[in-house]
Write an enzyme that holds these catalytic residues in place. Structure first.
Site, PDB file in Angstrom:
ATOM      1  N   ASN A 232       0.812  -1.234   0.000  1.00  0.00           N
ATOM      2  CA  ASN A 232       0.000   0.000   0.000  1.00  0.00           C
ATOM      3  C   ASN A 232       0.839   1.274   0.000  1.00  0.00           C
ATOM      4  O   ASN A 232       0.497   2.246  -0.653  1.00  0.00           O
ATOM      5  CB  ASN A 232      -1.013  -0.018   1.147  1.00  0.00           C
ATOM      6  CG  ASN A 232      -0.373  -0.218   2.497  1.00  0.00           C
ATOM      7  OD1 ASN A 232       0.709  -0.800   2.606  1.00  0.00           O
ATOM      8  ND2 ASN A 232      -1.013   0.253   3.528  1.00  0.00           N
TER       9      ASN A 232
ATOM     10  N   GLU B 251       2.988  -5.425  12.255  1.00  0.00           N
ATOM     11  CA  GLU B 251       2.064  -4.296  12.087  1.00  0.00           C
ATOM     12  C   GLU B 251       1.036  -4.751  11.078  1.00  0.00           C
ATOM     13  O   GLU B 251       1.373  -5.058   9.937  1.00  0.00           O
ATOM     14  CB  GLU B 251       2.837  -3.055  11.611  1.00  0.00           C
ATOM     15  CG  GLU B 251       2.118  -1.751  11.950  1.00  0.00           C
ATOM     16  CD  GLU B 251       1.157  -1.306  10.890  1.00  0.00           C
ATOM     17  OE1 GLU B 251      -0.067  -1.540  11.059  1.00  0.00           O
ATOM     18  OE2 GLU B 251       1.596  -0.736   9.885  1.00  0.00           O
TER      19      GLU B 251
ATOM     20  N   CYS C  28      -3.354   1.520   6.339  1.00  0.00           N
ATOM     21  CA  CYS C  28      -3.813   0.806   7.536  1.00  0.00           C
ATOM     22  C   CYS C  28      -4.441   1.767   8.537  1.00  0.00           C
ATOM     23  O   CYS C  28      -5.220   1.354   9.386  1.00  0.00           O
ATOM     24  CB  CYS C  28      -2.667   0.018   8.155  1.00  0.00           C
ATOM     25  SG  CYS C  28      -1.199   1.002   8.418  1.00  0.00           S
TER      26      CYS C  28
ATOM     27  N   GLU D 117       6.773   0.482  16.263  1.00  0.00           N
ATOM     28  CA  GLU D 117       7.850   1.050  15.454  1.00  0.00           C
ATOM     29  C   GLU D 117       7.956   2.531  15.826  1.00  0.00           C
ATOM     30  O   GLU D 117       7.200   3.044  16.638  1.00  0.00           O
ATOM     31  CB  GLU D 117       7.529   0.860  13.962  1.00  0.00           C
ATOM     32  CG  GLU D 117       7.426  -0.609  13.578  1.00  0.00           C
ATOM     33  CD  GLU D 117       7.208  -0.823  12.080  1.00  0.00           C
ATOM     34  OE1 GLU D 117       6.121  -0.482  11.588  1.00  0.00           O
ATOM     35  OE2 GLU D 117       8.132  -1.330  11.423  1.00  0.00           O
TER      36      GLU D 117
HETATM   37  O1  TXE Z   1      -0.968  -8.766   2.091  1.00  0.00           O
HETATM   38  P1  TXE Z   1       0.030  -9.788   2.716  1.00  0.00           P
HETATM   39  P2  TXE Z   1      -2.047  -9.009   0.975  1.00  0.00           P
HETATM   40  C1  TXE Z   1      -4.434  -6.169   4.568  1.00  0.00           C
HETATM   41  C2  TXE Z   1      -5.570  -5.767   3.679  1.00  0.00           C
HETATM   42  C3  TXE Z   1      -5.401  -6.673   2.521  1.00  0.00           C
HETATM   43  C4  TXE Z   1      -4.957  -7.928   3.213  1.00  0.00           C
HETATM   44  C5  TXE Z   1      -4.219  -8.894   2.374  1.00  0.00           C
HETATM   45  O2  TXE Z   1      -6.789  -6.040   4.308  1.00  0.00           O
HETATM   46  O3  TXE Z   1      -6.588  -6.856   1.819  1.00  0.00           O
HETATM   47  O4  TXE Z   1      -4.115  -7.475   4.228  1.00  0.00           O
HETATM   48  O5  TXE Z   1      -3.234  -8.210   1.613  1.00  0.00           O
HETATM   49  C6  TXE Z   1       4.383 -11.164   2.331  1.00  0.00           C
HETATM   50  N1  TXE Z   1       5.479 -15.506   4.830  1.00  0.00           N
HETATM   51  N2  TXE Z   1      -3.246  -5.360   4.419  1.00  0.00           N
HETATM   52  O6  TXE Z   1      -2.435 -10.415   0.840  1.00  0.00           O
HETATM   53  O7  TXE Z   1      -0.115 -11.128   2.094  1.00  0.00           O
HETATM   54  C7  TXE Z   1       3.923 -10.606   1.020  1.00  0.00           C
HETATM   55  O8  TXE Z   1       4.678 -11.139  -0.042  1.00  0.00           O
HETATM   56  C8  TXE Z   1       6.183 -14.372   4.718  1.00  0.00           C
HETATM   57  C9  TXE Z   1      -3.014  -4.422   5.465  1.00  0.00           C
HETATM   58  O9  TXE Z   1      -1.588  -8.380  -0.243  1.00  0.00           O
HETATM   59  O10 TXE Z   1      -0.056  -9.691   4.169  1.00  0.00           O
HETATM   60  C10 TXE Z   1       4.136  -9.129   1.242  1.00  0.00           C
HETATM   61  O11 TXE Z   1       5.514  -8.793   1.077  1.00  0.00           O
HETATM   62  N3  TXE Z   1       5.775 -13.307   4.016  1.00  0.00           N
HETATM   63  C11 TXE Z   1      -1.724  -3.804   5.406  1.00  0.00           C
HETATM   64  C12 TXE Z   1       3.729  -8.953   2.703  1.00  0.00           C
HETATM   65  O12 TXE Z   1       3.850 -10.251   3.278  1.00  0.00           O
HETATM   66  C13 TXE Z   1       4.573 -13.388   3.408  1.00  0.00           C
HETATM   67  C14 TXE Z   1      -0.990  -3.692   4.162  1.00  0.00           C
HETATM   68  C15 TXE Z   1       2.323  -8.423   2.917  1.00  0.00           C
HETATM   69  O13 TXE Z   1       1.417  -9.207   2.179  1.00  0.00           O
HETATM   70  C16 TXE Z   1       3.783 -14.559   3.492  1.00  0.00           C
HETATM   71  C17 TXE Z   1      -1.300  -4.720   3.199  1.00  0.00           C
HETATM   72  C18 TXE Z   1       4.274 -15.643   4.252  1.00  0.00           C
HETATM   73  N4  TXE Z   1       3.579 -16.777   4.404  1.00  0.00           N
HETATM   74  C19 TXE Z   1      -2.423  -5.490   3.361  1.00  0.00           C
HETATM   75  N5  TXE Z   1       2.658 -14.341   2.785  1.00  0.00           N
HETATM   76  C20 TXE Z   1      -1.358  -2.781   6.426  1.00  0.00           C
HETATM   77  N6  TXE Z   1      -1.734  -2.986   7.671  1.00  0.00           N
HETATM   78  O14 TXE Z   1      -0.712  -1.798   6.127  1.00  0.00           O
HETATM   79  C21 TXE Z   1       2.725 -13.089   2.282  1.00  0.00           C
HETATM   80  N7  TXE Z   1       3.892 -12.514   2.645  1.00  0.00           N
END
Ligand code: TXE
Length: 484
Positions: free
Chosen positions: A150, A248, A282, A462
């Site tokens: 994001n 986070e 977020c 953080e």
């Molecule tokens: O994020 P992911 P996604 C929320 C928001 C969104 C949902 C899913 O609701 O719709 O999360 O988003 C890495 N082991 N937020 O699926 O999967 C991934 O490659 C290690 C809130 O796109 O959580 C990326 O680099 N790493 C939020 C990172 O984790 C893993 C911001 C985040 O991806 C992994 C984004 C694993 N098993 C989404 N699986 C905020 N709070 O700012 C994925 N990743």
């Protein structure tokens, strides 16, 4: 087609197995670059490079480490326009937002921690006349840094800066959906002569490139920002090795507007809090509670301002609302708009794909900013993180009721309270279970303050001293004092 490369041991390299993933421009729906489909062996190489660099880097005086970081920051600032354009294309966000908020913040992150590390003090405790205790804070080794899509460069540098300022070396895994500015960062680091292996960036999917970083035995520190479900997997994966972990995660943040609020500021700020970056921050306020006497007038003005938001090509300077990050995310958000209808909500504006887009953007992932009323606080739309341009507005009758609703989700990241009554402001701020409470403002950030979430929104903090502490290991040295 441009190929993004990993940054390992100071070199820009392909994934060792040679695979590639497509990188899509959300505004057009078209693949415009490729990134390495890295796997465990790439992570192993990056961790080894970071491990080899650790002794040299942690042994440098703080002022020397800071000098490299200031240099990288300057290069990003000098390339502001290129970075902002790249971020906009990669994410679908308005270029104005990238240019004025996100890239400058990435620069600020690096400068802030480069400065902070030269001004830190450690604790001493004198134990009666018996002993002098002092705390040594040493870097912990290789830090694993996993960041989301994001605010790609902003959140990546928010982790990289404190990690390397304190003398750790790092392996970062940016989101596979938005790798471009991390690639530009690796070029800036190389051009600044950052010693090889201090920062390594491995691109690829969460499962193939992220997961091996979380379980790697030579990565004792792990910082993650992303979805709560992923955070749960990471907590499980890291627990067995007792890694120091900061998570986070998501939010379902309340905006609470009392009837005495300064509505000329409250309404436009609530609109900004709802829809900035298409609601994909977020900290966005996705549930707005308005005290009943002010409710009707608030809703009218809120809907008016929302429907005035300019939606269009993210690369157009006038655009205020761009595309959401991916087709999957578009489908998820649209699914929640359908659910809002099923749950009995009324859509006052939006509720559909955007119309009248320029030709270039016809296949992009654009959703109209959407305002929903008439839903109870406990329905799914008001409980689950949508993370898109969808906000609900609800009336409330008294403070106890609204505090109960505000706290009545699994999340606890941030909140925004609007009132001119200072006693109430303090009281409500104290009662709300969220890591940040803004009063009569939103997203006013000071990099020194603790930042993070309660409940399912996060573990650890953080920012400022919290980050400097997270990336260091405290050791108490107790020296007996000779008593006469
Ligand atoms: O994020 P992911 P996604 C929320 C928001 C969104 C949902 C899913 O609701 O719709 O999360 O988003 C890495 N082991 N937020 O699926 O999967 C991934 O490659 C290690 C809130 O796109 O959580 C990326 O680099 N790493 C939020 C990172 O984790 C893993 C911001 C985040 O991806 C992994 C984004 C694993 N098993 C989404 N699986 C905020 N709070 O700012 C994925 N990743």
């Amino acid at each position: 087609m441009e190929r993004i490369l990993n940054y390992v041991g100071g070199e820009l390299v392909e994934a060792s197995a040679g695979g590639w993933l497509d990188n899509v421009e959300p505004a057009t729906g078209r693949v415009y670059s490729r990134l390495p489909d890295s796997d465990e062996s790439d992570v192993d190489c990056a961790v080894a490079a970071a491990g080899s660099a650790f002794a040299g880097w942690s042994g440098l005086p703080a002022v020397e480490r800071a000098r490299f970081m200031f240099d990288v920051a300057q290069r990003i600032e000098d390339g502001l326009e290129d970075f902002a354009r790249a971020e906009s294309i990669d994410t679908g966000k308005p270029i104005q937002l990238a240019r004025t908020v996100e890239i400058p913040r990435a620069v600020a992150n690096l400068r802030f921690f480069a400065g902070a590390i030269q001004h830190t003090a450690s604790e001493t405790h004198v134990t009666d006349n018996q002993a002098l205790n002092y705390t040594l804070r040493r870097p912990r080794g290789v830090a694993g840094l996993i960041s989301p899509w994001n605010l790609p460069l902003y959140l990546l540098t928010w982790k990289v800066a404190p990690a390397i300022a304190t003398g750790n070396t790092a392996v970062a895994k940016p989101s596979e959906l938005t790798p471009m500015t991390a690639y530009l960062l690796s070029q800036a680091c190389r051009d600044a002569g950052l010693p090889a292996g201090v920062l390594n960036i491995v691109h690829g999917s969460g499962v193939r490139a992220g997961a091996p970083l979380t379980t790697h035995p030579d990565v004792p520190t792990l910082s993650f920002t992303g979805g709560t479900a992923t955070g749960g997997l990471i907590a499980e994966a890291t627990a067995k090795q007792f890694k120091k972990t900061a998570l986070e995660m998501g939010g379902k943040n309340p905006t609470i507007v009392f009837a005495d609020a300064d509505m000329d500021t409250a309404v436009p700020t609530a609109v900004r809090a709802s829809f900035s970056n298409q609601g994909q921050i977020c900290l966005c306020g996705s549930r707005v509670f308005v005290e009943r006497p002010a409710y009707d007038a608030f809703v009218e003005r809120f809907v008016e301002l929302t429907s005035e938001l300019v939606q269009g090509d993210p690369l157009d300077d006038a655009t205020q609302q761009g595309a959401v990050v991916s087709k999957a995310h578009y489908d998820k958000v649209m699914g929640y708009i359908d659910l809002a209808r099923e749950e009995g909500g009324t859509i006052l504006t939006g509720g559909a794909a955007a119309e009248n887009l320029p030709q270039r953007c016809r296949d992009g992932y654009f959703i109209q900013p959407t305002v929903v009323t008439g839903l109870p606080a406990d329905c799914r739309v008001n409980q689950e993180e949508i993370f898109g341009p969808v906000v609900t507005v609800m009336p409330f009758d008294d403070e106890d009721e609204v505090v109960g609703w505000a706290n009545g989700t699994d999340y606890g990241l941030s909140s925004s309270v609007w009132t001119e009554n200072v006693s109430r402001a303090h009281r409500v701020a104290d009662r709300i279970a969220s890591g940040t409470v803004w009063v009569n403002c939103w997203l006013l950030r000071d990099l020194r303050v603790p930042f993070g979430g309660m409940k399912h929104s996060g573990v650890g903090r953080e920012g400022g001293d919290e980050a400097l502490r997270f990336y260091t290991e405290p050791k108490n040295v107790c020296l007996r004092m000779e008593a006469k």
